[in-house]
Scaffold this active site. Sequence first.
Site, short mmCIF file in Angstrom:
data_model
loop_
_atom_site.label_atom_id
_atom_site.label_comp_id
_atom_site.label_asym_id
_atom_site.label_seq_id
_atom_site.Cartn_x
_atom_site.Cartn_y
_atom_site.Cartn_z
N CYS A 272 4.84 -76.00 62.68
CA CYS A 272 6.50 -76.67 63.14
C CYS A 272 6.07 -76.89 64.29
CB CYS A 272 7.55 -76.37 62.64
SG CYS A 272 7.62 -76.68 61.00
C1 UGA Z 1 11.07 -73.51 62.70
C2 UGA Z 1 12.26 -73.91 62.86
O1 UGA Z 1 13.04 -72.59 62.87
C3 UGA Z 1 13.19 -74.55 61.94
O2 UGA Z 1 14.52 -75.03 62.28
C4 UGA Z 1 12.35 -75.95 62.01
O3 UGA Z 1 13.14 -76.81 60.69
C5 UGA Z 1 11.26 -75.91 61.50
O4 UGA Z 1 10.89 -75.22 62.06
C6 UGA Z 1 10.36 -77.18 61.13
O5 UGA Z 1 10.51 -77.64 61.96
O6 UGA Z 1 10.17 -77.51 59.99
P1 UGA Z 1 9.22 -72.40 61.08
O7 UGA Z 1 8.49 -72.27 61.29
O8 UGA Z 1 9.90 -72.00 59.17
O9 UGA Z 1 10.77 -72.53 61.46
O10 UGA Z 1 9.73 -70.52 61.61
P2 UGA Z 1 10.38 -70.05 62.57
O11 UGA Z 1 11.48 -69.15 61.68
O12 UGA Z 1 11.60 -70.32 63.46
O13 UGA Z 1 9.77 -69.15 63.21
C7 UGA Z 1 7.72 -69.55 64.14
C8 UGA Z 1 7.72 -68.69 64.77
O14 UGA Z 1 8.16 -68.44 66.10
C9 UGA Z 1 6.77 -67.43 63.30
O15 UGA Z 1 5.61 -67.46 63.79
C10 UGA Z 1 7.85 -66.87 64.45
O16 UGA Z 1 6.44 -65.58 63.90
C11 UGA Z 1 7.95 -66.66 65.91
N1 UGA Z 1 8.40 -66.43 66.63
C12 UGA Z 1 10.80 -66.80 66.11
C13 UGA Z 1 9.09 -65.23 66.95
O17 UGA Z 1 7.67 -64.55 67.56
N2 UGA Z 1 9.95 -64.23 67.40
C14 UGA Z 1 11.24 -64.68 67.20
O18 UGA Z 1 12.41 -63.99 68.23
C15 UGA Z 1 11.52 -66.16 66.28
#
Ligand code: UGA
Length: 434
Positions: A272
């Site tokens: 995403c």
């Molecule tokens: C993300 C959004 O959080 C959702 O709200 C959205 O619906 C989704 O994309 C989408 O568009 O379908 P997702 O990709 O499943 O969800 O994962 P996240 O939990 O948001 O994490 C995304 C990335 O950011 C991961 O690689 C995670 O490791 C990284 N991240 C997240 C960090 O490096 N630091 C943080 O503090 C948070």
Amino acid sequence: MQLSVIGSGYVGTTIAACFADLGHTVVNVDIDTEIVDAINRGEPPIHEDGLPELVAAHAGEDGTGRLRATTDYTDVLETDVTFLCLPTPQQADGEIDLSIMEAGAKQLGETLAQKPDWHTVVVKSTVVPGTTEEVITPLLEEASGKAEGEQLGIGMNPEFLREGTAVHDFRHPEKVALGADNDRTLEDMHEVFAPLIAEADPHIVETNSRTAEMIKYANNGFLATKVSLINDIGNICKEFGVDAYEVADAIGLDDRIGEQFLRSGLGWGGSCFPKDTNAIIHAAKQQGYSPAVLEAAVEVNDNQPERLLSLLDQHVDVADQKVAVLGLAFKPGTDDIRNSRAISVIEGLKDRGASITAYDPVAAANMRERFPEIEYADSAVDALVDASACVVCTDWDEFAVLDEEFDQMEQPVVVDGRHVIDASGDLTYEGLTW
Ligand code: UGA
């Protein structure tokens, strides 16, 4: 209400099962017979926490009968509202690829030509502003012979479900955005969400489809940028010998900043954030605007793996040395490796001539397809045995309890990209931003 959901990816399958659980009758349409058969046996085709229970409760022989799957679009005719949950991948230059959505909309329109009365179609997939109005609506109108606002309602309802916690996120939304360009479509969308609104009491955002589409990009763009900003700040912290996690804990106490998405390290991956930031940057540029902050967020993200490897270079020349890579999934709780930062780390290690042994509790099989030439271990300790260095790419809980296992390394050099390793032992330890 009778609902249909086109597409059985993690969004389509999750919302189909969750809507069935809220009392609607749902048919999930997909071209893949294996997926359809799995759902009809009462088994989810994807790994999502809480989904097996929901699919078993409502599909299959012992289910309530409120959820079933089919490859036959004409089953949509028995329903009142259709959600379009088809993939919108990115092209090589970052532009959104709408071809699957366009084909789905055309087939749905041709099917709806057989329906004498009103039908509402809701775009759930992430699409750039104007797509529902300028691409999906004309396709549906032409194929169905119906006019939007007369016998056809077309709305947009972005999703905010995270992989791994999609069922939880569906049930506990902070907001539900309903984008509609006429009252009847909005009423139908309200009726679909009424049981969820009664249960979870989210904020309701009523808007037009174009704005609903942009809300999704703004949401993901903001969160991706927030992570890149804390990574940028974290890189500064590292230069000054400051722990970015202590700094993040402090600034997160400010309500204007908020404590979430302040985990600095290797950056964001998944299906995403990378795709959506690229798509909205590309779309903005086509309108003549270059979004400098979003572009910088991508740049910071792209650079984090190389920063990790340059920390490793300070301790070990990894050429011909065994290097353990712990964590391959783009985040914990999933086997998804799409745009995982581990991919860039492995490429960098290969460039340096390292002999790589990787471990992940669930994502190794997927990474093996991407890198068949490297070794895969069955456990973290197997990866660590005789390794001259270890890099950590995913914050799986099981890595937090590793301790004496590091004693089995040739030299216990650990570069942690996710702030997960307990560095209190006898390690040469480098955190990426702390
Ligand atoms: C993300 C959004 O959080 C959702 O709200 C959205 O619906 C989704 O994309 C989408 O568009 O379908 P997702 O990709 O499943 O969800 O994962 P996240 O939990 O948001 O994490 C995304 C990335 O950011 C991961 O690689 C995670 O490791 C990284 N991240 C997240 C960090 O490096 N630091 C943080 O503090 C948070």
